[in-house]
Design a protein around this motif. Structure first.
Motif, PDB file in Angstrom:
ATOM      1  N   ALA A  90       0.744  -1.218  -0.102  1.00  0.00           N
ATOM      2  CA  ALA A  90       0.037   0.044  -0.120  1.00  0.00           C
ATOM      3  C   ALA A  90       0.894   1.336   0.098  1.00  0.00           C
ATOM      4  O   ALA A  90       0.716   2.159  -0.656  1.00  0.00           O
ATOM      5  CB  ALA A  90      -1.003   0.022   1.149  1.00  0.00           C
ATOM      6  N   LEU A  91       1.990   1.136   0.611  1.00  0.00           N
ATOM      7  CA  LEU A  91       2.800   2.317   0.932  1.00  0.00           C
ATOM      8  C   LEU A  91       3.258   2.718  -0.569  1.00  0.00           C
ATOM      9  O   LEU A  91       3.391   3.830  -0.895  1.00  0.00           O
ATOM     10  CB  LEU A  91       4.107   2.067   1.868  1.00  0.00           C
ATOM     11  N   LYS A  92       3.595   1.707  -1.247  1.00  0.00           N
ATOM     12  CA  LYS A  92       4.371   1.842  -2.372  1.00  0.00           C
ATOM     13  C   LYS A  92       3.440   2.740  -3.440  1.00  0.00           C
ATOM     14  O   LYS A  92       3.613   3.198  -4.457  1.00  0.00           O
ATOM     15  CB  LYS A  92       5.049   0.820  -3.181  1.00  0.00           C
ATOM     16  N   GLN A  93       2.265   2.280  -3.245  1.00  0.00           N
ATOM     17  CA  GLN A  93       1.202   2.652  -4.190  1.00  0.00           C
ATOM     18  C   GLN A  93       0.635   4.090  -4.038  1.00  0.00           C
ATOM     19  O   GLN A  93       0.498   5.107  -4.694  1.00  0.00           O
ATOM     20  CB  GLN A  93      -0.293   1.842  -4.168  1.00  0.00           C
ATOM     21  N   GLU A  94       0.744   4.356  -2.652  1.00  0.00           N
ATOM     22  CA  GLU A  94       0.147   5.769  -2.167  1.00  0.00           C
ATOM     23  C   GLU A  94       1.150   7.004  -2.001  1.00  0.00           C
ATOM     24  O   GLU A  94       0.917   8.106  -2.072  1.00  0.00           O
ATOM     25  CB  GLU A  94      -0.423   5.590  -0.641  1.00  0.00           C
ATOM     26  N   PHE A  95       2.398   6.510  -1.983  1.00  0.00           N
ATOM     27  CA  PHE A  95       3.562   7.499  -1.924  1.00  0.00           C
ATOM     28  C   PHE A  95       4.619   7.149  -2.815  1.00  0.00           C
ATOM     29  O   PHE A  95       5.720   6.682  -2.445  1.00  0.00           O
ATOM     30  CB  PHE A  95       4.146   7.260  -0.201  1.00  0.00           C
TER      31      PHE A  95
END
Length: 266
Positions: A183-188
């Motif tokens: 999720a982190l790679k997608q959102e930031f």
């Protein structure tokens, strides 16, 4: 993928004892072995007691920085020790490990990271410790990203550690970490990721098996850097294989080179 070599850490008894007796030969050997094994950064942790760390971390930095060609990762929660270590550091490229979403840590660490143009590791934890859910960790990551932007630190110099919690205390935590990573790679976009990999196996039997398997999973979920023992040849072999299998090794050249140099375990 960046490998941050973890062995020079005062929580390890041999390193703690070497620091106490200022065993230069032993510490230099540890540093050089990790560089030869393929590390990109050398983690340096002198944390035993606060007063000793203030003296020992700068001493370690002065000792090691000219002994290896790779840059250092200054691993401390002691603000004064960090400031003193950065004053004597002269290699240029450096990583600071770490700061949290707590205001006092942001205010202590990020001005130093800005001044020294350092890479900096942000931990997905705040005043309440490590959140249990993906959503709560992402809220803290947003605060970490915003704080670095406020200090003018480019995203590519920020490494987020979603934080590995031992599965021996909560069997769900391996999945929580992986889902947070994804999720982190997608959102930031642009923010890179890192973790202290071996925490996953703490308290469990056959820790190396769990560490190797978890590394392969993390690479599949987009992990950019790992704090590991590069002298663990089986773990490094899994790293080469996982990068090749996930399309992160052009023409599999690094995997082939590792095989030809005898770095892959059968």
């Amino acid at each position: 993928m960046l490998i941050v070599a973890e062995r020079i850490n005062a929580t390890r008894k041999p390193i703690r004892e070497a620091l106490e007796r200022k065993d230069v030969a032993f510490l230099l050997e540890e540093a050089k072995k990790q560089e030869a094994a393929g590390a990109h950064f050398l983690d340096v942790n002198a944390g035993t007691e606060a007063e000793k760390e203030i003296e020992n971390l700068p001493w370690l930095v002065e000792l090691l920085q000219d002994a290896v060609n790779i840059p250092l990762c200054l691993d401390t929660a002691n603000d004064e020790a960090l400031a003193r270590a950065l004053r004597v550091y002269r290699k240029g490229e450096v990583m600071i490990n770490s700061f949290t979403a707590e205001a006092r840590r942001i205010e202590a660490v990020l001005p130093l990271a800005q001044e020294h143009k350092a890479y900096v590791v942000g931990l997905a934890m705040g005043d309440g410790g490590i959140p249990e859910t993906v959503a709560d960790r992402l809220k803290l990551v947003e605060r970490l990203v915003q704080a670095t932007e406020d200090y003018g630190i480019p995203r590519e110099r920020l490494f987020i550690d979603p934080l590995v919690v031992p599965i021996g205390t909560d069997q769900r935590q391996g999945r929580v970490f992986l889902e947070t990573l994804q999720a982190l790679k997608q959102e930031f976009p642009g923010v890179r990721t890192i973790c202290g990999l071996s925490n996953i196996s703490f308290g469990m039997p056959n820790r190396r098996l769990l560490n190797r398997t978890f590394l392969a999973l993390c690479i599949g979920y987009g992990l950019d850097a790992a704090i590991v023992d590069p002298l663990d040849q089986e773990l490094m072999a899994v790293l080469f294989a996982a990068l090749a299998l996930t399309g992160q090794d052009e023409f599999c050249m690094n995997y082939i080179a590792a095989y030809r140099s005898g770095k892959l375990c059968s």
